[in-house]
Structures are given as structure tokens and as C-alpha cells.
Write a protein that holds these residues in place. Structure first.
Motif, PDB file in Angstrom:
ATOM      1  N   ILE A   1       0.870  -1.171   0.000  1.00 23.24           N
ATOM      2  CA  ILE A   1       0.000   0.000   0.000  1.00 23.24           C
ATOM      3  C   ILE A   1       0.911   1.226   0.000  1.00 23.24           C
ATOM      4  N   VAL A   2       0.922   1.958  -1.095  1.00 19.67           N
ATOM      5  CA  VAL A   2       1.768   3.152  -1.207  1.00 19.67           C
ATOM      6  C   VAL A   2       0.876   4.386  -1.045  1.00 19.67           C
ATOM      7  N   ILE A   3       1.040   5.065   0.089  1.00 20.61           N
ATOM      8  CA  ILE A   3       0.223   6.252   0.367  1.00 20.61           C
ATOM      9  C   ILE A   3       0.946   7.461  -0.223  1.00 20.61           C
ATOM     10  N   ASN A   4       0.344   8.010  -1.256  1.00 24.12           N
ATOM     11  CA  ASN A   4       0.972   9.090  -2.033  1.00 24.12           C
ATOM     12  C   ASN A   4       0.471  10.439  -1.538  1.00 24.12           C
ATOM     13  N   ASN A   5       1.324  11.132  -0.757  1.00 23.64           N
ATOM     14  CA  ASN A   5       0.940  12.468  -0.292  1.00 23.64           C
ATOM     15  C   ASN A   5       1.769  13.566  -0.960  1.00 23.64           C
ATOM     16  N   SER A   6       2.579  13.172  -1.948  1.00 24.66           N
ATOM     17  CA  SER A   6       3.321  14.110  -2.815  1.00 24.66           C
ATOM     18  C   SER A   6       4.412  14.897  -2.119  1.00 24.66           C
ATOM     19  N   VAL A   7       4.855  14.429  -0.938  1.00 29.26           N
ATOM     20  CA  VAL A   7       5.861  15.209  -0.216  1.00 29.26           C
ATOM     21  C   VAL A   7       6.440  14.345   0.903  1.00 29.26           C
ATOM     22  N   TYR A   8       7.607  14.753   1.429  1.00 31.31           N
ATOM     23  CA  TYR A   8       8.074  14.168   2.685  1.00 31.31           C
ATOM     24  C   TYR A   8       7.412  14.960   3.815  1.00 31.31           C
TER      25      TYR A   8
ATOM     26  N   VAL B   1       0.009  -3.949  -5.761  1.00 30.12           N
ATOM     27  CA  VAL B   1       0.270  -2.556  -5.388  1.00 30.12           C
ATOM     28  C   VAL B   1      -1.036  -1.781  -5.443  1.00 30.12           C
ATOM     29  N   VAL B   2      -1.318  -1.061  -4.367  1.00 28.29           N
ATOM     30  CA  VAL B   2      -2.422  -0.093  -4.378  1.00 28.29           C
ATOM     31  C   VAL B   2      -1.855   1.268  -4.022  1.00 28.29           C
TER      32      VAL B   2
END
Length: 272
Positions: free
Chosen positions: A116-123, A192-193
Motif C-alpha cells: 500500500i503506497v500512500i501518495n501524499n506528494s511530499v516528505y 500494489v495499491v
């Protein structure tokens, strides 16, 4: 929901009010609950960062590991305990920057791990530096004049590397997200989600995208299903988040294939 949480030990959580990571956690729990899996049969591994804290709050077999190494630990565990349901929780920086090589090699091996890749576009946790998924031109604390790198397309990268189940959802579409995760969990092979969950505290604030509610509303208004996307022109799709299952195929799962190698070796059968 409560029986899957370490609610007496680990709460309140560290996430900012309005963060979508809690929505992703709820979606995972709903998917697991529908499948009826025993908690002891599940292993949840994470790296470092906001997303990496998720297994701390969940009452499974869990490991909070080093940055970018969630899939390395998960691979080792899956090899030793192939009967377990192994889930790797990662942020976009965790999965695709320092963990990028682990990601592509886990995909090409088709090892039975759900990522599960949580994409928040930043560190997010470390101060808002630009990450591998920060859109070109967006601001970050390390790109005050705009990010000039192209963002990694997570789903396309996973497919190219060999993942056999790839999907994308958003935290606004919470019910849809848990259905995608459920399908990923039962898939035999590397699944992958990508869960889109923009960070309103760092990414949103510096790019003046409004409140957490505003950013959730943006996901609603700027995402389309794969079926709808198929009827749109490239110009109409510009800037849209496309949701749904992008790729699904059958291919031998790594630990099962490895078990056959062991069986042949024990029987003294060598290929000539």
C-alpha cells in the motif's frame, strides 16, 4: 474496527487532523474484516514517515522498520513464512526514493506481498521536502522556486517492473479504496495499491491548496474512473487522477516457485 486497533496502548495518533492516512488504515481494516482473516495470520511492515506509523496502531504482527526498507523486511518474512498475509505500508518517499530498488525488485519477483503506497506528494513528517511524486512546478521546502523533476507515476512504474496487480484509489473515495485493497490482498503475487492522500499540512499549505476539506473536495472533482477516462481526450485528462484497477495478471508467485526449487534440490533433481 476497534478489535483491530491497539487503542489502549498507542492512541491518540501522531497524524495531523484531517490527514487521510487514517482513512487508508480504516479501508485496510474493512478489507481484512470482510476476508475474515485471523489477526495472527497477518504481518504488517512499514518503513519511516507518517505512513510508516500505521502498523503501530494495528493489532497484527507488525514491524516498524528503517526508511525505505519495508519491502526488504517484508520479503525476508514472506520467504520464511510464506503462509502469512504480508502487507507493506509505505509513503511515496519511502517506497520510491530510498526504497526504489526494493520496490522494482519485489515487483519483478512477483513475491506475494501487498504493498500500500500512500501518495501524499511530499516528505511530510520531516518538513515538506519534495519527494519522487511531487508534481513538476509545485513548491516544497527544498524547492522554494518550484520542483523541476518529473513525478514518478507509481502505477505505471509498478506495471513496468512486473507487479501482477496494480490499482489506484483516493482517500475521498474511501469505500472504493477498501474494495481495491481487498482485491489486492487476495491476489497471489506482488500487488500494489496507490492511495492518493495529499498532505495538507506541508504540501497543501506551501502550495496554497486550502484546508484538508478543500483538498479532499479537489480529489472528488479532479478524479475519474478508468471507465470514464477511456472516453476522454488527453487534454481532458490533463491533471486528473485516474482510479481503478490498471493491471491484473497471473504469474508464478515467488515463494511458491522457490519451494519447488527446494523440493527438487532435496530430491537430487538437477536441470541438465
Amino acid at each position: 474496527m476497534y478489535r483491530y486497533l491497539r487503542r489502549h496502548k498507542k492512541f491518540p495518533n501522531v497524524w495531523c487532523p484531517g490527514c487521510g492516512i487514517g482513512i487508508v488504515m480504516s479501508a485496510i481494516i474493512r478489507a481484512i474484516d470482510r476476508l475474515g482473516w485471523e489477526k495472527d495470520d497477518i504481518a504488517m511492515i512499514s518503513g519511516i514517515g507518517c505512513s510508516g506509523r500505521m502498523p503501530v496502531y494495528m493489532d497484527f504482527n507488525t514491524m516498524h522498520t528503517t526508511h525505505g526498507r519495508a519491502l526488504a523486511f517484508a520479503t525476508g518474512l514472506k520467504m520464511v513464512k510464506p503462509e502469512m498475509h504480508v502487507i507493506a505500508i509505505m509513503g511515496d518517499g519511502d517506497a520510491l526514493a530510498i526504497g526504489g530498488n526494493h520496490f522494482i525488485h519485489a515487483a519483478r519477483r512477483n513475491i506475494g506481498i501487498t504493498s500500500i503506497v500512500i501518495n501524499n506528494s511530499v516528505y511530510g513528517m520531516t518538513g515538506g521536502q519534495y519527494s519522487p511524486t511531487t508534481p513538476t512546478g509545485s513548491l516544497a521546502t527544498t524547492a522554494p522556486y518550484g520542483n523541476i523533476d518529473q513525478p514518478f507515476p507509481i502505477c505505471e512504474l509498478a506495471i513496468a517492473a512486473g507487479a501482477t496487480f496494480v490499482a489506484r484509489g483516493t482517500v475521498y473515495h474511501a469505500v472504493e479504496l477498501d474494495r481495491l485493497i481487498e482485491k489486492a490482498l487476495v491476489h497471489e503475487g506482488f500487488s500494489v495499491v496507490e492511495a492518493v492522500s495529499y498532505c495538507h499540512t506541508t504540501f497543501g499549505r506551501i502550495n496554497k491548496l486550502g484546508t484538508a476539506v478543500d483538498m479532499l473536495r479537489w480529489q472528488k472533482e479532479n478524479s475519474v474512473t478508468r471507465e470514464a477516462a477511456a472516453k476522454m481526450t488527453p487534454e481532458q485528462l490533463q491533471g486528473k487522477i485516474v482510479r481503478g484497477i490498471f493491471h491484473e495478471r497471473e504469474f508464478p508467485e515467488y515463494t511458491a516457485a522457490y519451494a519447488k526449487i527446494i523440493e527438487q534440490a532435496m530430491a537430487g533433481q538437477r536441470r541438465v
